[in-house]
Design an enzyme around this catalytic site. Sequence first.
Site, mmCIF file in Angstrom:
data_model
loop_
_atom_site.group_PDB
_atom_site.id
_atom_site.type_symbol
_atom_site.label_atom_id
_atom_site.label_comp_id
_atom_site.label_asym_id
_atom_site.label_seq_id
_atom_site.Cartn_x
_atom_site.Cartn_y
_atom_site.Cartn_z
ATOM 1 C CE LYS A 132 -3.841 1.980 2.764
ATOM 2 N NZ LYS A 132 -4.816 1.383 3.773
ATOM 3 C CB SER A 173 -7.956 3.491 3.514
ATOM 4 O OG SER A 173 -7.201 2.967 4.398
ATOM 5 C CB SER A 217 -8.414 0.755 5.963
ATOM 6 O OG SER A 217 -9.076 1.783 6.136
#
Lengths: 98, 485
Positions: B81, B156, B180
């Site tokens: 990420k 997210s 997330s």
Amino acid sequence: MALSREEVLKIAKLSRLEFKDEEIERFQEDLNNIFVYIDELNQVDTSMVEPLTQITLETSDFREDFIKKSLTQEESMKNSPNQAEGMLIVPKVVGGED
Amino acid sequence: MIKNLLKLTAFEIREKIIRKEITSEEITTLVFENIEKKDSIVGSFVNLRKEKALFEARAIDKKIALGEAVGFLAGVPVAVKDNMVSMGDPSSSGSKILEGYLGIYDATVVKKLKEAGAIIIGKTNMDEFAMGSSTMTSCYGMTKNPWDLERVPGGSSGGAASSIAAQQVFLSLGSDTGGSIRQPASFCGVVGLKPTYGRVSRYGLMAFASSLDQIGPLGKNVQDVALCMNVISGNDDFDSVSSTSPVPDFLKYLNQDIKGLKIGIPEEYFIEGLNQDIKKIVLDSIEKLKSLGAEIIKISLPHTKYAVSTYYVLAPAEASSNLGRFDGIRYGHRTTKAQNIEELYSKSRSEGFGDEVKRRIMMGTHVLSAGFFDAYFKKAQKVRALIKKDFDVAFEKIDIILTPVSPTTAFKLSDEKTPIELYLEDIFTIPANIAGLPGLVVPAGLINGLPVGIQFLGKYFEEGTLLKVGSAFEKIRGEWIFPKI
């Protein structure tokens, strides 16, 4: 208790954020809606409850204080947008009009 | 041939590489070809490290050819990420304020992935500073759900989830502060694990809310997630809350009997706003686990309804403090319009941060300010204690908890939602972060062609039990398919 425009401006200043006039209105509305929702926390009786400040049960340990290899000055400054001779360049800080 | 290889799991690819049926360079090349051809449709990635990845893949191939020892993920293409730093690569947490930022060290998870021989393909898209449930607040633009390109992948860690669902990489690391990892895993039909707070080092993860943040894996199945946990878990001097709790071999928990396992079903998670088809999938899943011999026990977690409010005091408070470091001086965006140092701070920040980040900084600044600290921040810390206690009490009688992941399936990119509507997306995932517990999401079914996962919550540091029940569930659920892109 709704936040006034002046309070929102004060929060913005504390946050080091700037907004246009129309943005202030929008943020004022958003923040007030959110805080109205959050006010439900007042329904909970917490008179006998200690605040939870640390989620782990483990305590931090002491460690030996010895010097280890770490980033050099040059490496750690690599991402600075304005620098010279190992120093970060900023606008004049002392002796300004303020 | 290409498609078939990309369909394999991380575990299977690793076996093929070790058995010399395929080289890491070959599979890494295939992965890049596929991403270069098709990622413009999905938008999982914000940057790629092709040259470096192929160089690293060849190095692994050489080691294998020479018969040298290699790690658990030798040669396997993975993604990270965008809020995790890696040496010499861009990392920006999906924010304009970190445009052009290059990592000057490897995050501990990145270091561990590299040591295990994994090939890091690139960084995946995310909501700016991990604040969101849709991946729509990224400065790089939206990521699309591979199951329906008009819908969000969740957030997210939306790019992480879509990179698995679109079969672009074999494992992806996400971070989870309020859901997330788990909500996008459910929206994209992949497996996602938020480990116990402290299980995985956050050194090199850009901090959002430090008392809640945790890194975890997303993968095609439970086995891949267990494999990745073996690599990334463990104590780290550079994260002072990382735990010294021993790390088991998580793969050992798979394919075991769950007869007699006590599964708690909390009544508070079956609220009015829960989509009825999702409810049905959860209830069907309960029946399946029952048929495997699990004991189903109704439980109560009475303070659940206050979790979202508690979170939206604590997380913004911590974020407002953590994001104070972005001042335009040491790194990141610097305004060209400042006359003095105060303007340099405020203009750099105002130009660099997006609206959702600004909103949360403002909320956090307010709840920490003089006169409001006790009413909001301290109050939320007290309710946090009650939410944690609910779980402590429940876990005296049960082994794990089973819940829905999200009240809805993936919503449309064009849906206009208010901040509060978006915050309520995380109603079932937030409690685990508040209490610091591990949570595993496993795909359970489809509604109108959109995937739905179920969530297992476990006791502290018992990710193994979650993986055990997750793998048993996978088996009785049957084979899971991925969408064609």
